[in-house]
Design an enzyme around this catalytic site. Structure first.
Site, short mmCIF file in Angstrom:
data_model
loop_
_atom_site.label_atom_id
_atom_site.label_comp_id
_atom_site.label_asym_id
_atom_site.label_seq_id
_atom_site.Cartn_x
_atom_site.Cartn_y
_atom_site.Cartn_z
N SER A 121 0.78 -1.31 0.00
CA SER A 121 -0.07 0.04 0.18
C SER A 121 0.89 1.36 -0.12
O SER A 121 1.61 1.46 -0.68
CB SER A 121 -1.16 -0.05 1.37
OG SER A 121 -2.09 0.97 1.13
N HIS A 181 -7.99 -4.91 -0.17
CA HIS A 181 -6.80 -4.30 0.25
C HIS A 181 -6.25 -4.65 1.42
O HIS A 181 -6.75 -5.11 2.50
CB HIS A 181 -7.15 -2.74 0.32
CG HIS A 181 -6.07 -1.98 0.44
ND1 HIS A 181 -5.28 -1.43 -0.72
CD2 HIS A 181 -5.47 -1.22 1.36
CE1 HIS A 181 -4.27 -0.74 -0.23
NE2 HIS A 181 -4.40 -0.46 0.72
N ASP A 190 -10.25 -4.01 -4.29
CA ASP A 190 -9.59 -2.91 -3.80
C ASP A 190 -9.97 -1.67 -4.51
O ASP A 190 -9.79 -1.66 -5.88
CB ASP A 190 -7.89 -3.34 -3.97
CG ASP A 190 -7.12 -2.25 -3.34
OD1 ASP A 190 -7.47 -1.31 -2.67
OD2 ASP A 190 -5.80 -2.48 -3.32
#
Length: 296
Positions: A159, A264, A234
């Site tokens: 991320s 995610h 996501d």
């Protein structure tokens, strides 16, 4: 660019169950900054985050950079010099900690037959962009000078951490510094996302360096070979797919793998999500292949 699809009948049901668990966690009735500070203090739940891989040894260290000291943790599968992977946690540039991803970091070390350095980079709003980006870029140089690897270095993360990894590679290319041998980007955020909770804290001004939003770089040519992981459920999936396509178009060897029907941050929850466990093994296999290492 068409992704390699990893799918399982369990991915969707496991994701639904975990999302319900996370939704049921009470939210403190405090202002947003106090809520952030409380969130930073939370310890990961081993029932969903897992535990460090018992095949590796752990060592805490401090990284001395100009004007600051950063905490890091080293995961070694072998005491012999091996490629070093600088691995970066997520958290929207405002949260997260190396303790959140111990299963992933240690599992990558064990499955990839590499040494992993997991870094606590500086966070916004106390240290907005580009502080964390500079931490990652300068830590790559520190690793080359201070750690006993075999000379090969990988940078990667999850991320926000993946965004910092990608940005550090752009900085290295543009400043003529040694490039990592590979980058591994797991569901990265690579563009401006004004609706995100972290945006105004991480980007407090309109003066945003290109390396902080890698999708806006004029060219991606000359970057390291890349493994990109995306998640089917996501909201940042378009960033991953667009960046992988641009890398390939600009001549960078790129592998794009998408985990269907998962969320995610799925690498943060390998005890609850089989997609996370699979991805840790896949990253390890990718590293073994890249560096011709035997299977652990």
């Amino acid at each position: 660019m068409r992704p390699e699809l990893v799918d399982s009948p369990d991915f969707g049901s496991e994701t639904d169950a975990l999302l319900k668990v996370l939704a049921d966690i009470p939210v403190p009735d405090v202002d947003p900054y106090q809520a952030l500070l409380l969130d930073r203090e939370d310890l990961p739940d081993p029932a969903i985050a897992g535990r460090p891989d018992p095949r590796v040894s752990l060592e805490d260290l401090t990284i001395e950079l100009p004007g600051r000291t950063l905490e890091a943790r080293v995961y070694r599968y072998s005491m012999r010099p091996r490629p070093i992977v600088l691995w970066l946690h997520g958290g929207g540039f405002i949260g997260g900690h190396l303790r959140d991803i111990e299963n992933a970091a240690s599992g990558i070390a064990a499955n990839g037959n590499v040494t992993v350095v997991s870094l606590n980079y500086r966070l916004a709003p106390e240290n907005p962009c580009p502080a964390g980006l500079h931490d990652v870029y300068e830590t790559l140089g520190w690793i080359r000078e201070h750690l006993d690897g075999d000379g090969r270095i990988v940078v990667g993360g999850q991320s926000a951490g993946a965004a910092l990894a990608a940005g550090a590679c752009l900085l290295a290319r543009d400043e003529g510094a040694p490039l990592p041998d590979r980058q591994i980007l797991c569901y990265p955020t690579l563009d401006l996302h004004p609706d995100a909770d972290w945006h105004e804290w991480y980007f407090p001004t309109d003066d945003v360096p290109t390396a902080a939003v890698p999708l806006r770089a004029d060219t991606l040519a000359g970057l390291p070979p890349t493994l990109m992981l995306a998640a089917g459920r996501d909201s940042l999936r378009p960033d991953a797919l667009a960046y992988a396509s641009r890398l390939k178009q600009d001549g960078v060897p790129t592998r794009l793998v998408e985990y269907a029907d998962t969320m995610h941050a799925f690498l943060n929850f390998p005890a609850a999500l089989s997609a996370g466990r699979h991805a840790i093994e896949l990253i390890g296999a990718d590293l073994r292949s890249a560096f011709s290492a035997p299977r652990p």
